[in-house]
Design a protein around this motif. Structure first.
Motif, mmCIF file in Angstrom:
data_model
loop_
_atom_site.group_PDB
_atom_site.id
_atom_site.type_symbol
_atom_site.label_atom_id
_atom_site.label_comp_id
_atom_site.label_asym_id
_atom_site.label_seq_id
_atom_site.Cartn_x
_atom_site.Cartn_y
_atom_site.Cartn_z
ATOM 1 N N GLN A 112 8.228 2.238 -6.090
ATOM 2 C CA GLN A 112 7.278 2.207 -5.253
ATOM 3 C C GLN A 112 6.023 1.126 -4.651
ATOM 4 O OE1 GLN A 112 8.478 5.031 -2.533
ATOM 5 N NE2 GLN A 112 6.277 3.409 -1.493
ATOM 6 N N VAL A 113 6.689 0.326 -3.699
ATOM 7 C CA VAL A 113 5.643 -0.513 -3.117
ATOM 8 C C VAL A 113 5.163 0.155 -1.572
ATOM 9 C CG1 VAL A 113 5.604 -3.145 -1.995
ATOM 10 C CG2 VAL A 113 7.113 -2.312 -4.408
ATOM 11 N N TYR A 114 3.576 -0.065 -2.033
ATOM 12 C CA TYR A 114 3.016 0.471 -1.171
ATOM 13 C C TYR A 114 2.057 -0.823 -0.324
ATOM 14 C CZ TYR A 114 3.474 4.893 -4.210
ATOM 15 O OH TYR A 114 3.753 6.198 -4.260
ATOM 16 N N ASN A 115 1.869 -0.784 0.554
ATOM 17 C CA ASN A 115 1.529 -1.621 1.594
ATOM 18 C C ASN A 115 -0.067 -1.258 1.680
ATOM 19 O OD1 ASN A 115 2.381 -0.015 3.418
ATOM 20 N ND2 ASN A 115 1.367 -1.376 5.171
ATOM 21 N N GLY A 116 -1.534 -2.530 1.928
ATOM 22 C CA GLY A 116 -2.806 -2.845 1.834
ATOM 23 C C GLY A 116 -2.868 -3.523 3.015
ATOM 24 N N GLY A 117 -4.295 -3.298 3.491
ATOM 25 C CA GLY A 117 -4.991 -4.052 4.223
ATOM 26 C C GLY A 117 -4.034 -4.558 5.073
ATOM 27 N N ALA A 118 -4.079 -5.821 6.023
ATOM 28 C CA ALA A 118 -2.941 -6.568 6.841
ATOM 29 C C ALA A 118 -1.531 -6.604 6.768
ATOM 30 C CB ALA A 118 -3.398 -6.930 8.101
ATOM 31 N N ALA A 119 -1.413 -6.160 5.325
ATOM 32 C CA ALA A 119 -0.004 -6.147 4.907
ATOM 33 C C ALA A 119 1.510 -4.696 5.859
ATOM 34 C CB ALA A 119 0.346 -5.486 3.385
ATOM 35 N N PRO A 120 2.214 -5.305 5.622
ATOM 36 C CA PRO A 120 3.481 -4.888 6.486
ATOM 37 C C PRO A 120 4.272 -3.755 5.889
ATOM 38 C CG PRO A 120 3.975 -6.435 6.679
ATOM 39 C CD PRO A 120 2.935 -6.828 6.228
ATOM 40 N N ALA A 121 4.393 -2.622 6.226
ATOM 41 C CA ALA A 121 5.002 -1.829 5.180
ATOM 42 C C ALA A 121 6.670 -2.484 4.792
ATOM 43 C CB ALA A 121 5.534 -0.174 5.715
ATOM 44 N N ILE A 122 7.339 -2.720 3.934
ATOM 45 C CA ILE A 122 8.830 -3.398 3.636
ATOM 46 C C ILE A 122 9.615 -2.196 2.994
ATOM 47 C CG2 ILE A 122 9.719 -4.112 1.751
ATOM 48 C CD1 ILE A 122 7.348 -6.505 2.107
#
Length: 186
Positions: A112-122
C-alpha cells in the motif's frame, strides 16, 4: 535514490557519487567519503525503529520513516507529515519525496502506497495481492505521479503514470521468496 544496505545495522544510504550518508536502525546519520551531514537532523528514535530516509530535492532536508509510519524531519524539510501511523506495528518500509518537494509517499510491507503533503493519491497496481507481505521497494516516476513497485519475488508492477513493464518476467527462485526476501531494491 535510496539504496538499502544489506546489514542489520544500517537501513539506508543515499548516494552522492562516491560519497553518501547512512542511517542506522536507531536513526543516527553518518557521512561517508567526505560529504558533510546537514544541520538540524531529526532526533534519533532509538530502539531499531528507523527504517528508511529520503532527502528533499535540493538535498538540504531529510525525512526519516519509522516502522510504524511516524515521520521525523529535519528543520529544512517543510512538509508536515499527514500519512497514517499504526502505533506499535512494524509496517512501513520506504519513503520517497516527490520531484517538486511538495509531497511524499510511504510504502508499507503490504504494498500500500500512501500519499502525504501535496502528493496526489495514486491508484494501486491492478491485481496486487492485498493483505500479503510482499512489497520490497518502490520508485517514483519522474513526474511524481506514478511508481514502480518491486515485490519480494522480483515482479515489478506499475501504478499511476508509470508505463507498464512488459519485459519483466518474474524470476523462478529455488527458495521461498516470501521467507528469503529475494528481491530487495529497485
Amino acid at each position: 535514490g535510496n539504496v538499502t544496505i544489506g546489514t542489520d545495522s544500517f537501513r539506508a544510504a543515499n548516494l552522492f557519487g562516491s560519497t553518501y550518508w547512512e542511517m542506522d536502525i536507531h536513526g543516527n546519520f553518518y557521512a561517508v567519503g567526505g560529504q558533510a551531514l546537514m544541520t538540524g537532523l531529526p532526533a534519533a528514535p532509538g530502539g531499531g525503529q528507523a527504517i528508511d530516509f529520503a532527502l528533499t530535492p535540493n538535498r538540504d532536508g531529510v525525512y526519516m520513516l519509522l516502522k510504524d509510519g511516524n515521520i521525523r524531519r529535519s528543520t529544512a524539510a517543510s512538509i508536515m507529515p499527514n500519512t497514517p501511523v499504526f502505533s506499535g506495528e512494524d509496517r512501513f518500509r520506504k519513503i520517497r519525496v516527490t520531484p517538486d518537494g511538495l509531497g511524499y509517499y510511504v510504502m508499507d510491507k503490504y504494498g500500500q502506497v500512501y500519499n502525504g503533503g501535496a502528493a496526489p493519491a495514486i491508484t494501486p497496481p491492478a491485481g496486487f495481492p492485498a493483505g500479503s507481505e510482499v512489497a520490497a521497494d518502490f520508485e517514483l516516476t519522474a513526474d511524481g505521479k506514478g511508481y514502480y513497485l518491486l515485490t519480494l519475488d522480483g515482479a515489478i508492477r506499475a501504478a499511476g503514470t508509470a508505463a507498464a513493464v512488459v519485459t519483466n518476467t518474474t524470476p523462478t527462485w529455488s527458495v521461498d521468496a516470501n521467507l528469503g526476501r529475494v528481491a530487495r531494491d529497485l
